[in-house]
Design an enzyme around this catalytic site. Structure first.
Site, short mmCIF file in Angstrom:
data_model
loop_
_atom_site.label_atom_id
_atom_site.label_comp_id
_atom_site.label_asym_id
_atom_site.label_seq_id
_atom_site.Cartn_x
_atom_site.Cartn_y
_atom_site.Cartn_z
N CYS A 137 0.66 -1.01 0.06
CA CYS A 137 -0.10 0.06 -0.01
C CYS A 137 0.82 1.30 -0.04
CB CYS A 137 -1.06 0.16 1.07
SG CYS A 137 -0.24 0.07 2.74
N ARG A 187 -3.20 -0.44 5.61
CA ARG A 187 -3.89 -1.72 4.89
C ARG A 187 -2.88 -2.78 4.71
NH1 ARG A 187 -5.24 2.24 -0.16
NH2 ARG A 187 -3.33 2.97 0.71
N ASP A 199 -9.05 3.27 1.98
CA ASP A 199 -7.78 3.43 2.84
C ASP A 199 -8.48 4.08 4.06
OD1 ASP A 199 -5.56 4.30 4.13
OD2 ASP A 199 -4.90 5.23 2.03
P1 4NP Z 1 -1.96 3.00 4.23
O1 4NP Z 1 -2.60 4.38 4.47
O2 4NP Z 1 -1.20 3.45 2.76
O3 4NP Z 1 -2.92 2.16 4.19
O4 4NP Z 1 -0.74 2.53 5.03
C1 4NP Z 1 -1.55 5.69 4.56
C2 4NP Z 1 -0.62 5.87 5.33
C3 4NP Z 1 -0.08 7.05 5.11
C4 4NP Z 1 -0.34 8.11 4.19
C5 4NP Z 1 -1.65 7.83 3.45
C6 4NP Z 1 -2.21 6.62 3.49
N1 4NP Z 1 0.15 9.32 4.30
O5 4NP Z 1 -0.39 10.22 3.42
O6 4NP Z 1 1.17 9.56 4.92
#
Ligand code: 4NP
Length: 149
Positions: free
Chosen positions: A8, A14, A122
């Site tokens: 991800c 996720r 997300d």
């Molecule tokens: P992930 O969620 O991709 O599911 O781990 C996110 C974690 C961090 C960020 C966005 C989505 N961010 O913008 O830092």
């Protein structure tokens, strides 16, 4: 040996959810020695950080620990080290194909190709870690069924 990498954007919400849900399933099925399971980020945003509190809390509701996990970056050299790269959304797929210089062996897929199709929402934005768990659980069950055939 099946080598599975969940991917991800940040590797804190996720993909760690998917990594630890799938690890738990595989271990409960007594197949731990037949799998290599990992997760990684396509961005640098959260490198070195533990899974999001929401992911940890949701996993813990299901008796699953992700103790020790830290966000790591997906590397181009990972392409040869894994059989399957399961992205959560289309953006992850695009980023992986850019990093790998395409997908010559057809290893890059959306996780929800194993369930209803579409993307895993997300929870970073939605705050809804339970729906993420349900999505990940269903797809992982079907993935395991597929790989056991
Ligand atoms: P992930 O969620 O991709 O599911 O781990 C996110 C974690 C961090 C960020 C966005 C989505 N961010 O913008 O830092």
């Amino acid at each position: 040996m099946h080598r599975i990498m969940f991917v991800c954007l940040g590797n804190i919400c996720r993909s760690p959810m998917a990594e630890f849900v799938f690890r738990d399933m595989v271990e409960k099925a007594g197949l731990g020695d037949r799998f290599v399971i990992a997760s990684a980020a396509t961005s640098n945003e959260e490198l070195g950080n533990p899974p999001h509190l929401g992911t940890r809390a949701e996993l813990s509701k299901h008796g699953i620990s992700c103790q020790g996990k830290r966000a790591v970056r997906l590397k181009s050299s990972d392409y040869d080290q894994y059989d399957l790269f399961l992205g959560m959304d289309r953006w992850n797929i695009q980023s992986m194909k850019r990093l790998f210089g395409g997908d010559p062996e057809g290893k890059v897929h959306l996780l929800k190709e194993y369930s209803t199709g579409g993307e895993v929402d997300d929870p970073w934005y939605s705050g809804d870690f339970h729906t993420t768990y349900e999505d990940v659980y269903q797809a992982c069950m079907n993935l395991l069924k597929e790989l056991r055939k």
